[in-house]
Write an enzyme that holds these catalytic residues in place. Sequence first.
Site, PDB file in Angstrom:
ATOM      1  N   HIS A 473       0.834  -1.202   0.000  1.00 12.07           N
ATOM      2  CA  HIS A 473       0.000   0.000   0.000  1.00 12.07           C
ATOM      3  C   HIS A 473       0.875   1.261   0.000  1.00 12.07           C
ATOM      4  CE1 HIS A 473      -3.697   2.298   1.200  1.00 12.07           C
ATOM      5  NE2 HIS A 473      -2.758   3.124   1.628  1.00 12.07           N
ATOM      6  N   GLU A 474       1.783   1.334   0.961  1.00  9.54           N
ATOM      7  CA  GLU A 474       2.615   2.536   1.060  1.00  9.54           C
ATOM      8  C   GLU A 474       3.540   2.657  -0.147  1.00  9.54           C
ATOM      9  OE1 GLU A 474       1.651   4.653   3.019  1.00  9.54           O
ATOM     10  OE2 GLU A 474       0.435   3.359   4.295  1.00  9.54           O
ATOM     11  N   HIS A 477       1.710   4.428  -2.873  1.00  6.87           N
ATOM     12  CA  HIS A 477       1.790   5.888  -2.709  1.00  6.87           C
ATOM     13  C   HIS A 477       3.169   6.385  -3.153  1.00  6.87           C
ATOM     14  CE1 HIS A 477      -1.987   6.613  -0.734  1.00  6.87           C
ATOM     15  NE2 HIS A 477      -1.721   5.868   0.313  1.00  6.87           N
ATOM     16  N   HIS A 480       3.519   6.631  -6.851  1.00  5.67           N
ATOM     17  CA  HIS A 480       2.773   7.793  -7.344  1.00  5.67           C
ATOM     18  C   HIS A 480       3.632   9.053  -7.193  1.00  5.67           C
ATOM     19  CE1 HIS A 480      -1.598   9.586  -7.456  1.00  5.67           C
ATOM     20  NE2 HIS A 480      -0.980   9.675  -8.614  1.00  5.67           N
TER      21      HIS A 480
HETATM   22 ZN   LIG Z   1      -3.034   5.179   1.853  1.00  5.49          ZN
END
Ligand SMILES: [Zn+2]
Length: 683
Positions: A473-474, A477, A480
């Site tokens: 998940h991290e 990010h 991105h």
């Molecule tokens: Zn998040």
Amino acid sequence: MNNTEKLSINQTDGLPLFSQILPEQIVPAVTQAIENNKALIEKTLATDIPFTWDNFINVLDEADDHLGKLWSPVSHMNAVVSNDPLREAHDACLALFAEYGTFVGQHKGLYEAYLSIADSEQFACLKTEQKKVINDALRDFKLAGIALPENKQKRYGEIKQELALLQSQFSNNVMDATLAWSKLITDVNELDGLPENAVAAAEQAAQEKELQGYLLTLEFPSYLPVITYAKNRSLREEVYTAFSTRASDQGPNAGEFDNSDIIDQVLALRHELALLLDFSDFSEYSLATKMAESPDQVITFLTELAEKSRPQALQERDQVLAFAKQMDNLDQLQAWDLSYYAELLKQHRYAISDETLRPYFPENKVVSGLFAVVKRLFGLTIKESFDFDTWHEDVRFFHIYDQQQTHLGSFYLDLYARAHKRGGAWMNDCRVRRRLVNGELQLPVAYLTCNFTKPVGDKPALFSHDEVITLFHEFGHGLHHMLSKIESSAVSGINGVPWDAVELPSQFLENWCWEPQALALISGHVDNGETLPAELLEKMLAAKNYNSALMMVRQLEFSLFDFVLHHQYKPQQGSQVQSVLSEIRAKVAVITPPQFNRFQHSFSHIFAGGYAAGYYSYKWAEVLSADAFSRFEELGIFNAETGQEFLQAILEKGGSEEPMALFKDFMGREPQIDALLRHCGIK
Ligand SMILES: [Zn+2]
């Protein structure tokens, strides 16, 4: 050497020298940098030549970037290696930043300068990302009330202040009500069913108050195990009643910390604020900075999800009820029974624990597997660097390269929990990608922070499957932020991405943690290297979707309540909270809470925080990520072509275009809810 240079930034690679930052340098350095920026703003505005991107926006942006780079290691270290002098210096700067933020946000001259560029002929020739920066800035100036006539601007300021006060009172009441109730248990048998660590925590809580026995409180880590595991039904009822009536006119502390009036005042003021700024209600004001385009779109979206999920939610509820009947001859499930019997049934069906899975996820296998996944997906190569300055010896540092071996960005990886490190996991930027005034390109750098279990002895750290998901998940990010091709910092990486869209890449990447082909890359038993067996994966998948429709309708109830309450608000009508809640529950909920339940009185997300008319964002982003992933399900989860398309349409574009447009570029259509329902096992 002046103050701002003292907060050490390495002159060769521009990365912070964390080990050389001294707390006493921080306040003077930040004060001076802010003063410099203010002076630069006034000097830049005081010219007769027309404002342009190059002579105005990029110049001021560079000054803000300088301030950001000064501050980033300070706020980061305060979060991960905190100590008293550092925290003191950090907190002292927050007021300086707040004041600077108001100075910029309310600066008429700045606003007019942006306007003049937007109205000039050059605007049409600017790059898409530059236009977006200017339009976003103008939007934010307007939302801050800068374009209002003086009397309305004054009222705007008053409303903002009153709201800040009321919202803070709201959370204080919740906090005080949470603290006001506790229950001392002297006979440990009353806690039958609770996991050992929950019993130990209750014992420790008692000791801290110099009491004998086990202290239950309304803090979530105390409440959750009781409502989920306590065999004692009347204990569950008592704790549920206290918890669900916090800060209200009901329950054991009825009327003492009552948020009823505050809720009504907050709603009235938000509505007035929205009208002042020419919106028809607060939900429209909220959507002005989000991906969703209209209140109708949000309500239709939530309602459709609810209609599709409710039949299965009813079935799931009935299965729990049947199980409760079979186990304890219970004829009716009360609100305080549901979690308990649901958990029992889950254990009964899929006995599977974190501890069974951990040996399959040793740190090095997981991290190198993650890198292998993004290599296949996006053609990235990730290389570790051992030559860098750091805030802690456990930190690792990596560079990312594309297929042509061009350096794209870098990240710090700080995986383990330790004292003085804030809990949770997050990605933050250390440096953003941007084109400097001197023409050079500044590459992005990210901090990836987790709180996983440290290795014991000479064994590697073993992660739970949840921890593996968190890391993915991290990292989503992080990608991105780091894969951005944008050169204007306000829309580079995750900057300028609305928060109902910002979780797209992170939740998207989580999907690979559930795919056999990817698990073959990220799992390997610590003793013999064996990848995760298929039967374990099957159990994991089944457990993942257990009662997912029940959870779905509950989140939809919260989201619809929040959104409809702000959208349908009628100033002349008095308190509307309970009636809206009942209306939504009649349509969505499958379990009607008891009359005394006042969950809204502690719903801080929307009455104390920034999620007002925005709670739907959680589900919205889940739909986007599931929908985007469905293309990989169709074409192969390592389909490199689809990977390139995702890279180019979403990751590289950051906040430079409207997220709906970017999503449509990738999918060829608007988002659909089917994939999320399918991933949740909802038919
Ligand atoms: Zn998040």
